[in-house]
Design a protein around this motif. Structure first.
Motif, short mmCIF file in Angstrom:
data_model
loop_
_atom_site.label_atom_id
_atom_site.label_comp_id
_atom_site.label_asym_id
_atom_site.label_seq_id
_atom_site.Cartn_x
_atom_site.Cartn_y
_atom_site.Cartn_z
N PRO A 110 0.81 -1.31 0.42
CA PRO A 110 0.27 0.33 0.05
C PRO A 110 0.73 0.95 0.02
O PRO A 110 0.50 2.13 -0.89
N LYS A 111 1.86 0.73 0.16
CA LYS A 111 2.71 2.55 0.63
C LYS A 111 3.75 2.38 -1.00
O LYS A 111 3.50 4.00 -0.88
N ILE A 112 3.54 1.53 -1.59
CA ILE A 112 4.38 1.91 -2.73
C ILE A 112 2.75 2.63 -3.51
O ILE A 112 3.10 3.57 -4.62
N VAL A 113 1.87 1.65 -3.18
CA VAL A 113 0.39 2.58 -4.11
C VAL A 113 0.11 3.79 -3.51
O VAL A 113 -0.27 4.43 -5.44
N ASP A 159 -1.68 4.77 -14.94
CA ASP A 159 -1.21 3.63 -15.99
C ASP A 159 -0.43 3.14 -15.70
O ASP A 159 0.38 2.31 -16.78
N THR A 160 -0.18 2.72 -14.09
CA THR A 160 0.52 1.53 -14.28
C THR A 160 -0.01 0.26 -13.74
O THR A 160 -1.04 0.19 -12.85
N LEU A 161 0.42 -1.12 -14.08
CA LEU A 161 -0.17 -1.68 -13.97
C LEU A 161 0.65 -2.66 -12.60
O LEU A 161 1.75 -2.29 -12.75
N ILE A 162 -0.45 -2.79 -11.66
CA ILE A 162 0.91 -3.27 -10.19
C ILE A 162 0.18 -4.87 -10.04
O ILE A 162 -0.83 -4.92 -9.97
N LEU A 186 -5.02 -6.22 -0.71
CA LEU A 186 -4.63 -5.53 -1.59
C LEU A 186 -5.09 -5.34 -2.62
O LEU A 186 -4.33 -3.70 -3.56
N LYS A 187 -6.19 -6.31 -3.08
CA LYS A 187 -6.60 -5.14 -4.30
C LYS A 187 -7.71 -4.38 -4.24
O LYS A 187 -7.33 -3.35 -5.00
N GLU A 188 -8.47 -4.04 -3.10
CA GLU A 188 -8.59 -2.68 -2.68
C GLU A 188 -7.46 -1.36 -2.97
O GLU A 188 -8.17 -0.19 -2.71
N ALA A 189 -6.71 -1.68 -2.66
CA ALA A 189 -5.41 -1.20 -1.93
C ALA A 189 -5.11 -0.47 -3.58
O ALA A 189 -4.10 0.53 -3.56
N GLY A 190 -5.03 -1.06 -4.69
CA GLY A 190 -5.15 -0.74 -5.60
C GLY A 190 -4.51 -1.99 -6.64
O GLY A 190 -3.80 -1.37 -7.96
N VAL A 191 -3.69 -3.10 -5.63
CA VAL A 191 -2.82 -4.14 -6.71
C VAL A 191 -3.73 -4.51 -7.79
O VAL A 191 -5.16 -5.36 -7.54
N ASP A 192 -3.54 -4.58 -9.17
CA ASP A 192 -4.33 -5.31 -9.96
C ASP A 192 -4.53 -6.47 -9.71
O ASP A 192 -5.21 -7.92 -10.02
#
Length: 138
Positions: free
Chosen positions: A77-80, A91-94, A108-114
Motif C-alpha cells: 500500500p505504501k508503494i501504491v 497508468d501503471t499495472l501493479i 491488497l486489491k482494494e489498495a490498488g493491486v491489479d
C-alpha cells in the motif's frame, strides 16, 4: 514493419523491504524478457519510496512487486500511495508475486493491486495477464 507496431511493454520487477529471496524475481525477469518485454530489476532491499521513484523515472507500464517476507500489507500500500502522489498510479499495472495468504488478497486489491500471482503460477498466465491489461502510452 507496419506503423502499427507498438513499443515493448516496460516492466519494473521490484524487491521491497528486507526480503532477501530473489530467485523468483530473477526467473520472472527472464520470462518477461523472453516474452519481449523490456525489464528493469530493482535489486534487493528497496524501500517503497525507491520503488516509486524507479517506477516514475523509468516510465514503466507494469510494476511487478516480488514479496515473500510477509510485510505485503504494509509495504505494497505504501508503494501504491506513492504512485498516486506522482500521478503514476492510473497508468501503471501493479502485480504482486510471492506468498500472499488468501485472507490478505482482497485488501491488497482494494489498495490498488491489479493481480496477485502465488508460487507455482505458470509464467504464461502472468505474461498473458499483462498483455491483456497493460495500458498503452505510445
Amino acid at each position: 514493419m507496419s506503423h502499427e507496431s507498438q513499443r515493448n511493454i516496460r516492466c519494473l520487477v521490484a524487491k521491497v523491504g528486507l526480503d532477501g529471496h530473489d530467485r523468483g524475481a530473477h526467473v520472472i525477469t527472464r520470462a518477461f524478457r523472453d516474452a519481449g518485454f523490456e525489464v528493469i530489476y530493482s535489486g534487493l532491499h528497496k524501500a517503497p519510496e525507491e520503488i516509486v521513484q524507479a517506477t516514475v523515472q523509468e516510465d514503466v507500464d507494469v510494476l511487478g512487486i516480488s514479496i515473500l517476507s510477509g510485510a505485503h500489507n504494509t509495504l505494497v500500500p505504501k508503494i501504491v500511495e506513492g504512485l498516486q502522489e506522482y500521478d503514476a498510479f492510473e497508468d501503471t499495472l501493479i502485480i504482486v508475486g510471492g506468498i500472499v495468504p488468501d485472507e490478505d488478497r482482497e485488501g491488497l486489491k482494494e489498495a490498488g493491486v491489479d493481480a496477485i500471482f502465488g508460487p507455482g503460477t505458470p509464467m504464461e498466465e502472468t505474461i498473458e495477464f499483462i498483455r491483456e491489461n497493460v495500458t498503452r502510452r505510445d
